[in-house]
Design a protein around this motif. Structure first.
Motif, short mmCIF file in Angstrom:
data_model
loop_
_atom_site.label_atom_id
_atom_site.label_comp_id
_atom_site.label_asym_id
_atom_site.label_seq_id
_atom_site.Cartn_x
_atom_site.Cartn_y
_atom_site.Cartn_z
N PRO A 134 -5.25 -5.76 -33.55
CA PRO A 134 -4.41 -6.94 -33.80
C PRO A 134 -4.90 -8.14 -33.01
CG PRO A 134 -3.29 -5.43 -32.32
CD PRO A 134 -4.55 -4.75 -32.74
N ARG A 135 -4.87 -9.31 -33.63
CA ARG A 135 -5.29 -10.55 -32.95
C ARG A 135 -4.24 -11.63 -33.23
NH1 ARG A 135 -11.18 -11.09 -33.27
NH2 ARG A 135 -11.01 -9.79 -31.42
N LYS A 136 -3.63 -12.12 -32.17
CA LYS A 136 -2.53 -13.08 -32.28
C LYS A 136 -3.03 -14.49 -32.53
CE LYS A 136 1.23 -14.91 -29.36
NZ LYS A 136 1.95 -14.74 -28.08
N GLY A 137 -2.23 -15.25 -33.28
CA GLY A 137 -2.49 -16.67 -33.47
C GLY A 137 -1.20 -17.46 -33.36
N GLN A 138 -1.25 -18.66 -32.79
CA GLN A 138 -0.06 -19.51 -32.64
C GLN A 138 -0.28 -20.82 -33.39
OE1 GLN A 138 1.86 -19.56 -28.71
NE2 GLN A 138 0.20 -18.26 -27.95
N LEU A 139 0.76 -21.27 -34.09
CA LEU A 139 0.70 -22.47 -34.92
C LEU A 139 1.94 -23.34 -34.68
CD1 LEU A 139 -0.42 -20.83 -38.28
CD2 LEU A 139 -1.83 -22.29 -36.84
N LEU A 140 1.80 -24.62 -34.99
CA LEU A 140 2.88 -25.59 -34.80
C LEU A 140 3.08 -26.40 -36.07
CD1 LEU A 140 1.52 -27.02 -31.40
CD2 LEU A 140 2.98 -25.01 -31.71
N VAL A 141 4.33 -26.84 -36.31
CA VAL A 141 4.64 -27.69 -37.47
C VAL A 141 5.45 -28.90 -36.98
CG1 VAL A 141 5.79 -27.86 -39.70
CG2 VAL A 141 4.68 -25.73 -39.04
N THR A 142 5.03 -30.09 -37.40
CA THR A 142 5.71 -31.32 -37.00
C THR A 142 6.74 -31.74 -38.04
OG1 THR A 142 4.29 -32.92 -38.14
CG2 THR A 142 3.51 -32.08 -36.00
N GLU A 143 7.49 -32.78 -37.68
CA GLU A 143 8.36 -33.43 -38.65
C GLU A 143 7.52 -34.20 -39.67
OE1 GLU A 143 10.73 -36.61 -37.04
OE2 GLU A 143 9.16 -37.21 -35.65
N ASP B 27 -3.75 -30.04 -40.17
CA ASP B 27 -3.74 -30.05 -41.63
C ASP B 27 -2.55 -30.86 -42.14
OD1 ASP B 27 -4.42 -29.44 -44.27
OD2 ASP B 27 -4.91 -27.38 -43.76
N PRO B 28 -2.79 -31.97 -42.88
CA PRO B 28 -1.69 -32.72 -43.48
C PRO B 28 -1.13 -31.97 -44.69
CG PRO B 28 -3.80 -33.69 -44.10
CD PRO B 28 -4.12 -32.56 -43.16
N LEU B 29 0.12 -31.58 -44.64
CA LEU B 29 0.73 -30.79 -45.70
C LEU B 29 1.29 -31.68 -46.79
CD1 LEU B 29 2.65 -28.20 -43.47
CD2 LEU B 29 0.34 -28.01 -44.44
N VAL B 30 1.50 -31.12 -47.96
CA VAL B 30 2.04 -31.88 -49.09
C VAL B 30 3.46 -32.36 -48.80
CG1 VAL B 30 0.59 -30.78 -50.82
CG2 VAL B 30 2.77 -29.74 -50.22
N THR B 31 4.12 -31.74 -47.85
CA THR B 31 5.48 -32.13 -47.48
C THR B 31 5.52 -33.40 -46.63
OG1 THR B 31 5.36 -30.76 -45.49
CG2 THR B 31 6.26 -29.74 -47.49
N GLY B 32 4.34 -33.88 -46.18
CA GLY B 32 4.29 -35.00 -45.26
C GLY B 32 4.27 -34.57 -43.81
N GLN B 33 4.38 -33.28 -43.57
CA GLN B 33 4.31 -32.74 -42.22
C GLN B 33 2.86 -32.44 -41.84
OE1 GLN B 33 7.19 -29.68 -43.64
NE2 GLN B 33 8.12 -29.94 -41.61
N PHE B 34 2.69 -31.98 -40.60
CA PHE B 34 1.37 -31.54 -40.14
C PHE B 34 1.48 -30.12 -39.61
CE2 PHE B 34 1.11 -36.14 -39.86
CZ PHE B 34 -0.15 -36.39 -40.38
N LEU B 35 0.52 -29.30 -40.01
CA LEU B 35 0.37 -27.96 -39.45
C LEU B 35 -0.74 -28.05 -38.41
CD1 LEU B 35 1.09 -24.89 -39.67
CD2 LEU B 35 -0.85 -24.71 -41.22
N ILE B 36 -0.46 -27.62 -37.18
CA ILE B 36 -1.41 -27.75 -36.09
C ILE B 36 -1.62 -26.38 -35.45
CG2 ILE B 36 -1.96 -28.93 -33.92
CD1 ILE B 36 0.12 -31.06 -34.68
N GLY B 37 -2.87 -26.02 -35.27
CA GLY B 37 -3.19 -24.74 -34.61
C GLY B 37 -4.58 -24.83 -34.02
N ILE C 227 -2.51 -26.94 -27.24
CA ILE C 227 -2.76 -27.31 -28.64
C ILE C 227 -2.30 -28.74 -28.89
CG2 ILE C 227 -2.10 -26.85 -31.03
CD1 ILE C 227 -1.84 -23.88 -30.23
N LEU C 228 -1.08 -29.07 -28.42
CA LEU C 228 -0.55 -30.41 -28.64
C LEU C 228 -1.37 -31.48 -27.91
CD1 LEU C 228 3.30 -29.80 -28.48
CD2 LEU C 228 1.93 -30.34 -30.50
N THR C 229 -1.79 -31.18 -26.69
CA THR C 229 -2.60 -32.13 -25.93
C THR C 229 -3.90 -32.45 -26.66
OG1 THR C 229 -1.68 -31.39 -23.81
CG2 THR C 229 -3.81 -32.52 -23.74
N ASP D 132 3.91 -39.57 -31.58
CA ASP D 132 5.22 -40.12 -31.93
C ASP D 132 6.08 -39.16 -32.74
OD1 ASP D 132 4.51 -42.54 -30.71
OD2 ASP D 132 3.53 -43.25 -32.55
N LEU D 133 5.55 -37.98 -33.05
CA LEU D 133 6.27 -37.05 -33.92
C LEU D 133 6.95 -35.95 -33.12
CD1 LEU D 133 3.68 -36.57 -36.82
CD2 LEU D 133 5.35 -38.39 -36.45
N ARG D 134 8.05 -35.47 -33.67
CA ARG D 134 8.72 -34.33 -33.08
C ARG D 134 8.09 -33.03 -33.58
NH1 ARG D 134 14.67 -34.62 -34.87
NH2 ARG D 134 13.62 -35.29 -36.79
#
Length: 391
Positions: free
Chosen positions: A219-228, A269-279, A299-301, A312-314
């Motif tokens: 098993p190999r773990k991965g962490q991801l983030l999603v913005t507003e 990655d800019p998503l079709v929802t207007g959000q961002f997926l960050i990893g 990751i955020l830094t 500027d995003l949450r």
């Protein structure tokens, strides 16, 4: 190869690989039981970054398979199955240091030599055409013809189109071998026994116990983030951004190069929802079900350093998932050694979304005695013969 078609099949695991395998079996009129210890897309598929991409691959079997994988997504989008669920876009690999520039130059040449369409953007080009990027960006390589898909949406499309209902919360306890031990007679589950002509194991990390390959699959773990949502910034992004360091975290540059216990790369990655997926991360340790503040902060830094407008995003969500990796860095796809009617498709780590549909199609072609769309020789489970269930 001579064509042959079984009448029935059991597919173990309803992530994207298992769902695609079940879909292509059903298309041929084969009766399919798709079973899962939990629910569809509940594990790695549901926690994936969704990249349908060759950008980080080095020339070789994984790049060749990924090219076929991207092409199949495009075909299935154009013919309707994946319409609206597959977003076509480029990937921009961005270098922010002289060292990363050198790595990116070499990687760009390798991609081009494999027939991938790439375009190099200088620092001046980036200032004009990609203003969302930080001045830290020294150069970028645009990898054309890539895309993004959300794993659970693709699984839903495959299951809906095939009319297959997943047997949920059904745990496989063992494979039952027939007389002589050369064929799988069926499987034993927590709800009783099932029989079929063919059994395909696509159970991710659950495959290790069934096959006796705990020393091969890990098993190999991965962490991801999603913005507003940030429609204006999202629209200004010409495609997904991948840091040059991601190539190193993934071990793409050298054959046999193993990622460190915690590899930190960056994909925005800019998503079709207007959000961002960050990893994201590639980790061999720690709590595999939760995020940790150190990884999220780093990751955020890095993301804000490359795309300042993200500051500027949450952050709406952080999540972790566990991928299945193979010790030699290549998935297991093919017939289980010593078993005439047993097959496995697992160990894709971060490439499962890209390779899921084309792998499912190729496994079914193999089962039916046809030439698979992708060359499976490098992924043959026989390279670990003697270590598993059919030893």
């Amino acid at each position: 190869m001579q064509s042959r078609h079984p009448s029935s099949a059991i597919v173990i695991g309803s992530g994207i690989v298992g769902a695609a395998t079940a879909y292509f079996l059903a298309k041929r009129g084969i009766a399919v039981r798709l079973i899962d210890a939990s629910a569809p897309a509940a594990e790695a598929t549901g926690a994936a970054d969704g990249a349908v991409s060759v950008a980080s691959k080095r020339p070789g079997p994984m790049m060749a398979a990924a090219l076929k994988g991207v092409a199949l997504y495009g075909e299935l989008a154009d013919t309707g199955l994946f319409a609206g669920a597959f977003k076509r876009r480029s990937t921009f690999i961005v270098a922010a240091s002289d060292e990363e520039c050198a790595v990116l130059d070499a990687h760009s040449s390798a991609l081009a030599s494999a027939g991938v369409r790439v375009e190099t953007l200088s620092e001046a080009d980036l200032r004009q055409t990609f203003p969302a990027l930080s001045p830290q960006a020294k150069m970028a390589v645009e990898v054309h013809g890539e895309g993004h898909a959300i794993g659970y949406q693709i699984v839903h499309r495959l299951l809906t189109a095939s009319g297959i209902t997943v047997d949920r919360d059904m745990r496989v306890e063992c494979l039952r071998l027939g007389e002589g031990g050369r064929r799988i007679a069926g499987i034993t589950t927590n709800r009783g026994s099932l029989d079929a002509d063919v059994v395909v194991i696509a159970a991710g990390n659950g495959s290790a116990e069934l096959l006796g390959l705990s020393g091969v699959l890990t098993p190999r773990k991965g962490q991801l983030l999603v913005t507003e949502r940030a429609p204006e910034l999202n629209a200004a992004m010409r495609g997904a951004i991948m840091s040059g360091r991601y190539l190193l975290s993934k071990g793409s540059q050298k054959a046999g190069h193993a990622p460190p216990p915690r590899g930190l790369g960056l994909v925005i990655d800019p998503l079709v929802t207007g959000q961002f997926l960050i990893g994201g991360t590639r980790e061999d340790f720690g709590n595999r079900e939760t995020n940790d503040i150190d990884a999220v902060s780093r990751i955020l830094t890095d993301a804000v350093a490359l795309v300042p407008g993200l500051a500027d995003l949450r952050l709406l969500r952080s999540f972790a998932g566990v991928r299945t990796a193979v010790v030699d860095g290549l998935p297991l796809v093919g017939r289980i050694p010593g078993l005439e009617n047993g097959y496995v498709a697992t160990g894709f780590e971060g490439d499962g979304i890209c390779l899921g549909p084309v792998t499912g199609k190729s496994i079914v072609q193999l089962i039916c005695g046809e030439e698979p769309d992708i060359d499976l020789s490098s992924f043959d489970p026989a390279r670990f013969a003697g270590q598993g269930v059919a030893a």
